[in-house]
Design a protein around this motif. Structure first.
Motif, PDB file in Angstrom:
ATOM      1  N   ASP A 165      65.315 -27.644  49.273  1.00  0.00           N
ATOM      2  CA  ASP A 165      65.719 -26.249  49.079  1.00  0.00           C
ATOM      3  C   ASP A 165      65.884 -25.586  50.445  1.00  0.00           C
ATOM      4  OD1 ASP A 165      66.222 -23.702  48.245  1.00  0.00           O
ATOM      5  OD2 ASP A 165      64.249 -23.351  47.351  1.00  0.00           O
ATOM      6  N   PRO A 166      67.048 -25.768  51.094  1.00  0.00           N
ATOM      7  CA  PRO A 166      67.246 -25.231  52.440  1.00  0.00           C
ATOM      8  C   PRO A 166      66.994 -23.724  52.533  1.00  0.00           C
ATOM      9  CG  PRO A 166      69.035 -26.720  51.848  1.00  0.00           C
ATOM     10  CD  PRO A 166      68.223 -26.510  50.611  1.00  0.00           C
ATOM     11  N   ALA A 167      67.378 -22.994  51.506  1.00  0.00           N
ATOM     12  CA  ALA A 167      67.234 -21.539  51.555  1.00  0.00           C
ATOM     13  C   ALA A 167      65.768 -21.113  51.623  1.00  0.00           C
ATOM     14  CB  ALA A 167      67.906 -20.911  50.335  1.00  0.00           C
ATOM     15  N   ARG A 168      64.896 -21.959  51.133  1.00  0.00           N
ATOM     16  CA  ARG A 168      63.457 -21.646  51.154  1.00  0.00           C
ATOM     17  C   ARG A 168      62.948 -21.507  52.585  1.00  0.00           C
ATOM     18  NH1 ARG A 168      58.977 -26.061  49.188  1.00  0.00           N
ATOM     19  NH2 ARG A 168      57.074 -24.788  49.381  1.00  0.00           N
ATOM     20  N   LEU A 169      63.502 -22.311  53.497  1.00  0.00           N
ATOM     21  CA  LEU A 169      63.070 -22.263  54.888  1.00  0.00           C
ATOM     22  C   LEU A 169      64.040 -21.495  55.773  1.00  0.00           C
ATOM     23  CD1 LEU A 169      61.575 -24.865  53.658  1.00  0.00           C
ATOM     24  CD2 LEU A 169      61.400 -25.616  56.029  1.00  0.00           C
ATOM     25  N   ASP A 170      65.332 -21.640  55.514  1.00  0.00           N
ATOM     26  CA  ASP A 170      66.372 -21.083  56.392  1.00  0.00           C
ATOM     27  C   ASP A 170      66.614 -19.614  56.083  1.00  0.00           C
ATOM     28  OD1 ASP A 170      68.336 -20.862  58.284  1.00  0.00           O
ATOM     29  OD2 ASP A 170      69.860 -21.942  57.111  1.00  0.00           O
ATOM     30  N   ARG A 171      65.703 -18.778  56.515  1.00  0.00           N
ATOM     31  CA  ARG A 171      65.790 -17.352  56.204  1.00  0.00           C
ATOM     32  C   ARG A 171      66.965 -16.683  56.899  1.00  0.00           C
ATOM     33  NH1 ARG A 171      59.329 -15.720  56.597  1.00  0.00           N
ATOM     34  NH2 ARG A 171      58.619 -17.141  54.945  1.00  0.00           N
ATOM     35  N   SER A 172      67.332 -17.199  58.063  1.00  0.00           N
ATOM     36  CA  SER A 172      68.449 -16.603  58.807  1.00  0.00           C
ATOM     37  C   SER A 172      69.801 -17.074  58.288  1.00  0.00           C
ATOM     38  CB  SER A 172      68.336 -16.956  60.296  1.00  0.00           C
ATOM     39  OG  SER A 172      68.497 -18.362  60.488  1.00  0.00           O
ATOM     40  N   GLY A 173      69.794 -18.185  57.544  1.00  0.00           N
ATOM     41  CA  GLY A 173      71.034 -18.710  57.000  1.00  0.00           C
ATOM     42  C   GLY A 173      71.940 -19.354  58.024  1.00  0.00           C
ATOM     43  N   ALA A 229      46.917 -11.087  57.884  1.00  0.00           N
ATOM     44  CA  ALA A 229      46.448  -9.849  58.522  1.00  0.00           C
ATOM     45  C   ALA A 229      47.618  -8.918  58.829  1.00  0.00           C
ATOM     46  CB  ALA A 229      45.684 -10.168  59.797  1.00  0.00           C
ATOM     47  N   ALA A 230      48.807  -9.504  59.022  1.00  0.00           N
ATOM     48  CA  ALA A 230      50.006  -8.694  59.284  1.00  0.00           C
ATOM     49  C   ALA A 230      50.611  -8.131  58.012  1.00  0.00           C
ATOM     50  CB  ALA A 230      51.041  -9.542  60.023  1.00  0.00           C
ATOM     51  N   GLY A 231      50.002  -8.437  56.871  1.00  0.00           N
ATOM     52  CA  GLY A 231      50.450  -7.863  55.614  1.00  0.00           C
ATOM     53  C   GLY A 231      51.384  -8.731  54.802  1.00  0.00           C
ATOM     54  N   MET A 232      51.590  -9.971  55.214  1.00  0.00           N
ATOM     55  CA  MET A 232      52.462 -10.864  54.463  1.00  0.00           C
ATOM     56  C   MET A 232      51.777 -11.341  53.191  1.00  0.00           C
ATOM     57  SD  MET A 232      54.153 -13.396  57.306  1.00  0.00           S
ATOM     58  CE  MET A 232      55.126 -12.790  58.683  1.00  0.00           C
ATOM     59  N   THR A 233      52.555 -11.587  52.168  1.00  0.00           N
ATOM     60  CA  THR A 233      52.050 -12.250  50.973  1.00  0.00           C
ATOM     61  C   THR A 233      52.202 -13.754  51.158  1.00  0.00           C
ATOM     62  OG1 THR A 233      54.216 -12.271  49.878  1.00  0.00           O
ATOM     63  CG2 THR A 233      52.832 -10.306  49.581  1.00  0.00           C
ATOM     64  N   ALA A 234      51.617 -14.528  50.263  1.00  0.00           N
ATOM     65  CA  ALA A 234      51.719 -15.980  50.357  1.00  0.00           C
ATOM     66  C   ALA A 234      53.178 -16.424  50.315  1.00  0.00           C
ATOM     67  CB  ALA A 234      50.929 -16.640  49.228  1.00  0.00           C
ATOM     68  N   GLU A 235      53.998 -15.720  49.530  1.00  0.00           N
ATOM     69  CA  GLU A 235      55.411 -16.080  49.411  1.00  0.00           C
ATOM     70  C   GLU A 235      56.193 -15.748  50.669  1.00  0.00           C
ATOM     71  OE1 GLU A 235      53.681 -14.315  47.183  1.00  0.00           O
ATOM     72  OE2 GLU A 235      53.425 -15.946  45.736  1.00  0.00           O
ATOM     73  N   GLU A 236      55.721 -14.785  51.445  1.00  0.00           N
ATOM     74  CA  GLU A 236      56.442 -14.346  52.649  1.00  0.00           C
ATOM     75  C   GLU A 236      56.076 -15.148  53.888  1.00  0.00           C
ATOM     76  OE1 GLU A 236      56.956  -9.595  51.551  1.00  0.00           O
ATOM     77  OE2 GLU A 236      55.123 -10.309  52.568  1.00  0.00           O
ATOM     78  N   LEU A 237      55.023 -15.962  53.813  1.00  0.00           N
ATOM     79  CA  LEU A 237      54.593 -16.732  54.982  1.00  0.00           C
ATOM     80  C   LEU A 237      55.664 -17.731  55.410  1.00  0.00           C
ATOM     81  CD1 LEU A 237      51.759 -15.555  54.367  1.00  0.00           C
ATOM     82  CD2 LEU A 237      50.829 -17.841  54.818  1.00  0.00           C
ATOM     83  N   PRO A 238      55.728 -18.047  56.718  1.00  0.00           N
ATOM     84  CA  PRO A 238      56.571 -19.161  57.152  1.00  0.00           C
ATOM     85  C   PRO A 238      56.072 -20.458  56.520  1.00  0.00           C
ATOM     86  CG  PRO A 238      55.779 -17.879  59.034  1.00  0.00           C
ATOM     87  CD  PRO A 238      55.007 -17.421  57.844  1.00  0.00           C
ATOM     88  N   PHE A 239      56.840 -21.512  56.652  1.00  0.00           N
ATOM     89  CA  PHE A 239      56.452 -22.827  56.142  1.00  0.00           C
ATOM     90  C   PHE A 239      55.476 -23.432  57.162  1.00  0.00           C
ATOM     91  CE2 PHE A 239      56.789 -27.225  54.879  1.00  0.00           C
ATOM     92  CZ  PHE A 239      57.059 -27.176  53.518  1.00  0.00           C
ATOM     93  N   ILE A 240      54.191 -23.421  56.840  1.00  0.00           N
ATOM     94  CA  ILE A 240      53.139 -23.819  57.786  1.00  0.00           C
ATOM     95  C   ILE A 240      52.576 -25.180  57.395  1.00  0.00           C
ATOM     96  CG2 ILE A 240      50.899 -23.187  58.787  1.00  0.00           C
ATOM     97  CD1 ILE A 240      51.559 -20.263  58.116  1.00  0.00           C
ATOM     98  N   VAL A 241      52.472 -26.090  58.378  1.00  0.00           N
ATOM     99  CA  VAL A 241      51.924 -27.422  58.140  1.00  0.00           C
ATOM    100  C   VAL A 241      50.872 -27.747  59.200  1.00  0.00           C
ATOM    101  CG1 VAL A 241      53.912 -28.385  56.920  1.00  0.00           C
ATOM    102  CG2 VAL A 241      53.868 -28.451  59.412  1.00  0.00           C
ATOM    103  N   GLY A 242      49.879 -28.543  58.796  1.00  0.00           N
ATOM    104  CA  GLY A 242      48.800 -28.926  59.700  1.00  0.00           C
ATOM    105  C   GLY A 242      48.546 -30.418  59.661  1.00  0.00           C
ATOM    106  N   VAL A 243      47.411 -30.817  60.233  1.00  0.00           N
ATOM    107  CA  VAL A 243      46.975 -32.220  60.231  1.00  0.00           C
ATOM    108  C   VAL A 243      45.462 -32.245  60.064  1.00  0.00           C
ATOM    109  CG1 VAL A 243      46.775 -34.366  61.552  1.00  0.00           C
ATOM    110  CG2 VAL A 243      48.841 -32.973  61.781  1.00  0.00           C
ATOM    111  N   ASP A 244      44.972 -33.087  59.201  1.00  0.00           N
ATOM    112  CA  ASP A 244      43.559 -33.462  58.991  1.00  0.00           C
ATOM    113  C   ASP A 244      43.171 -33.469  57.520  1.00  0.00           C
ATOM    114  OD1 ASP A 244      42.789 -34.090  61.572  1.00  0.00           O
ATOM    115  OD2 ASP A 244      42.066 -32.062  62.032  1.00  0.00           O
ATOM    116  N   ALA A 245      43.715 -32.526  56.739  1.00  0.00           N
ATOM    117  CA  ALA A 245      43.316 -32.393  55.334  1.00  0.00           C
ATOM    118  C   ALA A 245      41.824 -32.117  55.223  1.00  0.00           C
ATOM    119  CB  ALA A 245      43.714 -33.617  54.507  1.00  0.00           C
ATOM    120  N   THR A 246      41.343 -31.150  56.006  1.00  0.00           N
ATOM    121  CA  THR A 246      39.956 -30.716  55.900  1.00  0.00           C
ATOM    122  C   THR A 246      39.772 -29.957  54.585  1.00  0.00           C
ATOM    123  OG1 THR A 246      40.430 -28.628  57.017  1.00  0.00           O
ATOM    124  CG2 THR A 246      39.760 -30.494  58.406  1.00  0.00           C
TER     125      THR A 246
END
Length: 344
Positions: free
Chosen positions: A162-170, A256-273
């Protein structure tokens, strides 16, 4: 190594004799020293908890006392060297080292060799030449480049689905920021390099808006992300973090900046803590790469027991190049999350 007789058998024999005489004396103790780079690190804390639990199980299985002593290096190699010295001076039977500075292992290896005490490095890989200085030195961990590849694949798969999900600028380009671990650390370099290399190999154009070192720490990552949000606003489409603590820090800043979960960037990490898995469940962390804490702990314990039993290392674990026990990374998303939460 000169230890050819089963150490466990040597200490267990007098214990059995004592119990037979009805003296009520305690069984002898095997002492395991565990030197950590920083005990506050969430992933290292998870490995440590697993280690203590597994050594307790071995203790019950063998009917002896296994004393596991932890030492926190507080990110100082000189402090950690002193802690290893104390383990050796006090006659510990095996030492496990999560080294602060991967280029500084030679000193520890040489001291362990002098005392004929096996040393198992884990999670932070020493320079190969240092590890090969003595046959009694080993490493347990995972290959950092693979974590970067899987992290990049998480983002690439989401873009393709779903490119549109990440590509907010289009604009057909992924604008991202990178939160890096320690400067110059092998995991930092390889996870950073291979995550973006995977995007490129997959045909996805990307643009780095910002990158900064946050030293694996949630608080530092949150501060960096706060600055970037003020500078870049909604231009950030993805956040690559070299570990989960930093990914969670980025989430903290966004919320803290007021974003909802849906408004967050696509965030990925490492470890699966455990905290990261909860964030995946909440939808704020889009994916992570499981660094097998339980597998690392199990391998360390199995390798330790084999060496103390006078057996070859390869009889207990799968060794590569006679020195390395490699654990596999696994990508974690909302789709396969439950199997990892159940395994905690």
């Amino acid at each position: 190594m000169k230890r050819t007789t089963s150490f466990f058998a040597m200490i267990l024999a007098p214990a059995l004799l004592l119990s037979g005489c009805g003296q009520g004396r305690q069984a002898p103790t095997v002492r395991v020293g565990v030197a950590l780079y920083d005990q506050s690190d969430t992933f290292i804390s998870t490995v440590t908890q697993q280690l203590e639990q597994l050594f307790q199980e071995e203790e019950q299985l063998r009917g002896i006392k296994i004393n596991v002593s932890l030492a926190d290096g507080r990110s100082s190699q000189s402090v950690q060297n002193e802690q290893v010295d104390r383990f050796l001076d006090q006659g510990y039977d095996i030492i496990c080292v999560n080294i602060v500075d991967r280029t500084a292992a030679a000193v520890i290896v040489d001291k362990a060799q002098g005392a004929q005490v096996p040393v198992i490095f884990f999670n932070r890989e020493p320079v190969e030449e240092d590890l090969r200085r003595w046959e009694g030195a080993y490493y347990v961990g995972s290959k950092a480049d693979r974590a970067g590849i899987l992290q990049g694949q998480l983002v690439l798969d989401a873009w393709r689905e779903d490119p549109a999900r990440l590509d907010r600028s289009g604009d057909g380009v992924l604008q991202y920021v990178m939160l890096e671990g320690e400067a110059g650390h092998q995991d930092t370099l390889l996870r950073t390099e291979y995550s973006i290399q995977t995007l490129t190999a997959g045909g996805l154009s990307s643009e780095k808006l910002q990158s900064a070192t946050a030293n694996w720490q949630r608080g530092q990552a949150s501060a960096r992300m706060t600055q970037w949000l003020e500078q870049l606003g909604g231009a950030i489409e993805a956040v690559f973090a070299n570990n989960d603590d930093m990914a969670l820090g980025a989430i903290d800043a966004c919320l803290a900046a007021g974003m909802t979960a849906e408004e967050l960037p696509f965030i990925v990490g490492v470890d699966a803590t455990p905290p990261a898995l909860e964030a995946v469940a909440a939808g704020t962390l889009k994916g992570t790469v499981r660094n097998d804490a339980a597998g690392q702990a199990r391998s360390i314990v199995d390798l330790s027991c084999a060496l103390l039993d006078g057996q070859s290392a390869s009889s207990a674990v799968t060794l590569e190049d006679g020195k390395y026990v490699w654990l596999a990374y696994t990508a974690v998303t909302a789709e396969n999350l439950e199997q990892f939460r159940q395994a905690q």
